[in-house]
Design a protein around this motif. Structure first.
Motif, PDB file in Angstrom:
ATOM      1  N   TRP A 130       0.828  -1.205   0.000  1.00 35.73           N
ATOM      2  CA  TRP A 130       0.000   0.000   0.000  1.00 35.73           C
ATOM      3  C   TRP A 130       0.861   1.253   0.000  1.00 35.73           C
ATOM      4  CZ3 TRP A 130       0.199   3.779   3.703  1.00 35.73           C
ATOM      5  CH2 TRP A 130       0.841   3.474   4.895  1.00 35.73           C
ATOM      6  N   GLN A 131       2.036   1.205   0.654  1.00 31.71           N
ATOM      7  CA  GLN A 131       2.929   2.366   0.644  1.00 31.71           C
ATOM      8  C   GLN A 131       3.477   2.614  -0.756  1.00 31.71           C
ATOM      9  OE1 GLN A 131       5.951   1.801   3.620  1.00 31.71           O
ATOM     10  NE2 GLN A 131       4.511   1.855   5.329  1.00 31.71           N
ATOM     11  N   ALA A 132       3.818   1.530  -1.456  1.00 27.26           N
ATOM     12  CA  ALA A 132       4.319   1.687  -2.823  1.00 27.26           C
ATOM     13  C   ALA A 132       3.256   2.290  -3.733  1.00 27.26           C
ATOM     14  CB  ALA A 132       4.785   0.337  -3.363  1.00 27.26           C
ATOM     15  N   ILE A 133       2.014   1.798  -3.618  1.00 29.03           N
ATOM     16  CA  ILE A 133       0.927   2.321  -4.455  1.00 29.03           C
ATOM     17  C   ILE A 133       0.658   3.784  -4.114  1.00 29.03           C
ATOM     18  CG2 ILE A 133      -1.528   2.097  -4.962  1.00 29.03           C
ATOM     19  CD1 ILE A 133      -1.236  -0.907  -4.563  1.00 29.03           C
ATOM     20  N   LEU A 134       0.686   4.130  -2.827  1.00 25.31           N
ATOM     21  CA  LEU A 134       0.470   5.519  -2.425  1.00 25.31           C
ATOM     22  C   LEU A 134       1.572   6.425  -2.971  1.00 25.31           C
ATOM     23  CD1 LEU A 134      -1.185   7.530  -0.754  1.00 25.31           C
ATOM     24  CD2 LEU A 134       0.242   6.962   1.212  1.00 25.31           C
ATOM     25  N   GLY A 135       2.824   5.957  -2.897  1.00 25.51           N
ATOM     26  CA  GLY A 135       3.928   6.752  -3.439  1.00 25.51           C
ATOM     27  C   GLY A 135       3.798   6.979  -4.935  1.00 25.51           C
ATOM     28  N   LEU A 136       3.392   5.936  -5.661  1.00 24.95           N
ATOM     29  CA  LEU A 136       3.176   6.077  -7.107  1.00 24.95           C
ATOM     30  C   LEU A 136       2.046   7.055  -7.403  1.00 24.95           C
ATOM     31  CD1 LEU A 136       3.489   2.311  -8.080  1.00 24.95           C
ATOM     32  CD2 LEU A 136       5.049   4.128  -8.799  1.00 24.95           C
ATOM     33  N   ILE A 138       0.810   9.603  -5.497  1.00 20.16           N
ATOM     34  CA  ILE A 138       1.135  10.996  -5.176  1.00 20.16           C
ATOM     35  C   ILE A 138       2.122  11.560  -6.186  1.00 20.16           C
ATOM     36  CG2 ILE A 138       2.242  12.478  -3.466  1.00 20.16           C
ATOM     37  CD1 ILE A 138       1.086  10.670  -1.305  1.00 20.16           C
ATOM     38  N   THR A 139       3.154  10.802  -6.505  1.00 22.37           N
ATOM     39  CA  THR A 139       4.166  11.302  -7.444  1.00 22.37           C
ATOM     40  C   THR A 139       3.569  11.539  -8.824  1.00 22.37           C
ATOM     41  OG1 THR A 139       5.823  10.033  -6.228  1.00 22.37           O
ATOM     42  CG2 THR A 139       6.452  10.860  -8.394  1.00 22.37           C
ATOM     43  N   GLY A 140       2.776  10.594  -9.299  1.00 19.62           N
ATOM     44  CA  GLY A 140       2.149  10.772 -10.608  1.00 19.62           C
ATOM     45  C   GLY A 140       1.227  11.976 -10.655  1.00 19.62           C
ATOM     46  N   LYS A 141       0.472  12.207  -9.561  1.00 20.42           N
ATOM     47  CA  LYS A 141      -0.442  13.351  -9.518  1.00 20.42           C
ATOM     48  C   LYS A 141       0.333  14.673  -9.570  1.00 20.42           C
ATOM     49  CE  LYS A 141      -4.619  11.574  -9.128  1.00 20.42           C
ATOM     50  NZ  LYS A 141      -5.699  11.878 -10.108  1.00 20.42           N
ATOM     51  N   TYR A 194       3.440   4.816 -14.013  1.00 18.98           N
ATOM     52  CA  TYR A 194       2.981   4.748 -12.627  1.00 18.98           C
ATOM     53  C   TYR A 194       1.731   3.884 -12.514  1.00 18.98           C
ATOM     54  CZ  TYR A 194       6.305   8.510 -11.890  1.00 18.98           C
ATOM     55  OH  TYR A 194       7.462   9.237 -11.825  1.00 18.98           O
ATOM     56  N   VAL A 195       0.824   4.005 -13.478  1.00 13.05           N
ATOM     57  CA  VAL A 195      -0.388   3.187 -13.462  1.00 13.05           C
ATOM     58  C   VAL A 195      -0.040   1.720 -13.658  1.00 13.05           C
ATOM     59  CG1 VAL A 195      -2.524   2.691 -14.693  1.00 13.05           C
ATOM     60  CG2 VAL A 195      -1.892   5.051 -14.213  1.00 13.05           C
ATOM     61  N   ALA A 196       0.849   1.437 -14.627  1.00 14.31           N
ATOM     62  CA  ALA A 196       1.233   0.049 -14.882  1.00 14.31           C
ATOM     63  C   ALA A 196       1.903  -0.564 -13.654  1.00 14.31           C
ATOM     64  CB  ALA A 196       2.158  -0.019 -16.091  1.00 14.31           C
ATOM     65  N   ALA A 197       2.794   0.195 -13.014  1.00  8.83           N
ATOM     66  CA  ALA A 197       3.462  -0.308 -11.816  1.00  8.83           C
ATOM     67  C   ALA A 197       2.455  -0.526 -10.686  1.00  8.83           C
ATOM     68  CB  ALA A 197       4.554   0.665 -11.376  1.00  8.83           C
ATOM     69  N   GLY A 198       1.524   0.420 -10.517  1.00  6.65           N
ATOM     70  CA  GLY A 198       0.510   0.258  -9.479  1.00  6.65           C
ATOM     71  C   GLY A 198      -0.356  -0.965  -9.714  1.00  6.65           C
ATOM     72  N   ILE A 199      -0.739  -1.211 -10.975  1.00  7.51           N
ATOM     73  CA  ILE A 199      -1.548  -2.393 -11.288  1.00  7.51           C
ATOM     74  C   ILE A 199      -0.763  -3.662 -10.995  1.00  7.51           C
ATOM     75  CG2 ILE A 199      -2.600  -3.681 -13.184  1.00  7.51           C
ATOM     76  CD1 ILE A 199      -3.411  -1.016 -14.410  1.00  7.51           C
TER      77      ILE A 199
END
Length: 543
Positions: A130-136, A138-141, A194-199
């Motif tokens: 969840w921390q990795a997804i949150l970091g992706l 925020i950074t992407g936004k 970022y989306v691909a990594a989050g998925i």
């Protein structure tokens, strides 16, 4: 061939170098093929480094990574975001573009920060996904925020006339167009990584949940995360919760598209898997001319033609009868809605309101839509489709509401300034309640009578507000702003900015420019506190 442990660092370094060179060559080749300008080519290079080379390099180096904590990920994200914004401040960026060494320092530091970030993401994703997804996220936004500044800035932010030769564009764009293209490239391409990594992380997370809780059906593990997305759905402003005959047709078409698109996607993916992994006997028919003609030409033509015909039939069909319609004129103005109810008797008192439309359920409604200044777009998803309001022209929107309730609408065409805060509400009432409301609304404003505070508030209003606003029953006849005859009976202030209350009227009079920036109403915080309190009390009494 196996690589010895002593040679692995060298192999990893060579792989990273190859990834950097390959991504830059690809970005430069694409840039020159599309004849990009200096700034858009620069953005293409950075996206190749930060969105392609950096994550791929982190993947190569992941075996050699030390343990990573959530704080390290937060630091990596902060460093990357700070460097992006600092290096792209106009004076800093122009200096880096004018000097080759400074430019190399900029590119190197950004790549190093991107590599640090992606290494931290991969390190954290192994134990705290969840921390990795949150970091992706925020950074992407924040990257997209910077891109939005490039797109919507009314003037060029950078002077790149003296940029060094390796960024020399083809000169096909003006400086502003080049800047806008750079922002669009960043918005369109940057989030993909970022989306691909989050998925990918989410899929691994779900797989881990399935292994940890084998008693839960696999379908549930997939459905539970998707249910979180439903938190963003609401029937107040949703085309999927129809409240009229016409919007029900739109919803039916929407679900047809959703379901049909999903089925076609699944069929295509199935055929793709079959073509890649199936036996020769199964793959053979997929490659012949008949399959190509039927699947690639005939099927799309039939499906798209059917959808076009269905859409045109919906556009032409009118469920409401014009002769029985409630006639209401809606005029878009920067940045509010003027609403005028047409009376059967032409000599009757004109009934005007603002930012709120009241209609009766079961009775056809005809809206006459126009604009006083620029193009606006009227859209209340739960009741009807979107239609433009064009200066000098009147468009008509007809619908029949079927469900009582309050439905939110929005200007859907950018009209400058606080466009995003140009909202309205439509209140659908029972016919009897609507008739009673209409009778009460036609009455002039009540006199302050013996209440000295209200009397004083009316006097201050006649002095400070009479030029812009009208209150029927008084000598206030202003037409620049909304009619305030029954202001306090409305549900909200200033186009849904604040709920209606005396406290919010006071707040709006004092700080309306902060609440709705660049609106055309002056603030009245300069008035003596007693006068301001009196005018607030008077406006709050207008029911």
């Amino acid at each position: 061939m196996r690589i010895s442990s002593s040679a692995r660092p060298l192999a990893a370094a060579l792989s990273v170098f190859a990834l950097i060179c390959g991504s830059l060559i690809l970005a430069r080749a694409l840039g020159y093929s599309f004849a990009l300008g200096a700034l858009s080519q620069h953005m293409f290079d950075h996206i190749a480094l930060l969105g392609l080379a950096a994550p791929a390099s982190a993947w190569v180096l992941q075996r050699n990574l030390p343990p990573v904590s959530g704080r390290m990920l937060a630091a990596a994200a902060a460093i990357q975001i700070a460097l992006i914004w600092i290096w792209h401040l106009p004076p800093v960026f122009e200096a880096a573009q004018a000097d080759l060494i400074a430019h190399l320092v900029m590119v190197g530091s950004l790549f190093a920060a991107g590599l640090f970030f992606w290494c931290a993401v991969l390190g954290v994703a192994a134990r705290a996904r969840w921390q990795a997804i949150l970091g992706l996220l925020i950074t992407g936004k924040l990257f997209c925020l910077f891109a939005a500044i490039l797109v919507f800035s009314p003037r060029p932010l950078y002077e790149l006339a003296n940029s060094h030769a390796h960024h020399g564009g083809h000169g096909a764009y003006t400086a502003l167009a080049d800047q806008q293209l750079a922002g669009l490239i960043m918005i369109a391409v940057c989030p993909l990584t970022y989306v691909a990594a989050g998925i990918a992380i989410a899929v691994r997370w779900i797989s881990a949940l399935e292994l940890a809780y084998p008693e839960i059906p696999k379908r549930s593990a997939l459905v539970i995360p998707l249910l979180l997305l439903l938190a963003g759905c609401s029937d107040v402003q949703s085309a999927l919760h129809p409240a009229s005959l016409e919007s029900a047709e739109v919803t039916r078409l929407s679900w047809t598209l959703f379901v049909g698109g999903t089925l076609i996607f699944l069929i295509v993916m199935g055929l793709l898997v079959l073509a890649a992994l199936g036996s020769e006997k199964l793959r053979g028919p997929l490659g012949n001319n008949r399959a190509i003609v039927l699947g690639g030409v005939a099927f799309p033509v039939v499906v798209l033609t059917a959808l076009l015909g269905y859409g045109l039939w919906m556009a032409w069909s009118e469920s409401a009868e014009a002769k029985a319609a409630q006639d209401i004129t809606v005029q878009g103005e920067q940045w509010w809605w003027r609403v005028t109810y047409k009376q059967p008797d032409a000599s009757a008192t004109a009934l005007s309101s603002a930012n709120e439309i009241r209609i009766a359920a079961g009775r056809p409604v005809r809206l006459q839509l126009t604009s006083a200044d620029v193009i606006h777009s009227f859209w209340v998803p739960a009741l009807a489709g979107k239609i433009d309001l064009i200066p000098g022209r009147t468009n008509t929107l007809t619908f029949t509401p079927t469900k009582t309730g309050t439905y939110r609408g929005q200007c859907a065409e950018y009209c400058g300034g606080p466009h995003a805060m140009m909202a309205l509400r439509v209140v659908v009432m029972e016919p009897e309640a609507y008739d009673e409301w209409l009778k009460a609304e036609l009455r002039p404003a009540a006199s302050p009578a013996d209440d000295q505070k209200l009397v004083r508030g009316q006097e201050v209003f006649k002095t400070a507000c009479v030029v812009c606003h009208e209150i029927r029953g008084t000598n206030a006849r202003g037409r620049l702003g909304p009619d305030l005859t029954h202001l306090a009976s409305r549900g909200a202030l200033a186009g849904e900015v604040l709920p209606m209350s005396a406290e919010n009227i006071d707040l709006w009079l004092r700080e309306n420019d902060r609440l709705k920036p660049n609106n055309r109403m002056p603030e009245f915080g300069h008035l003596p506190s007693d006068d301001l309190s009196a005018i607030v009390a008077y406006l709050a009494s207008l029911k």
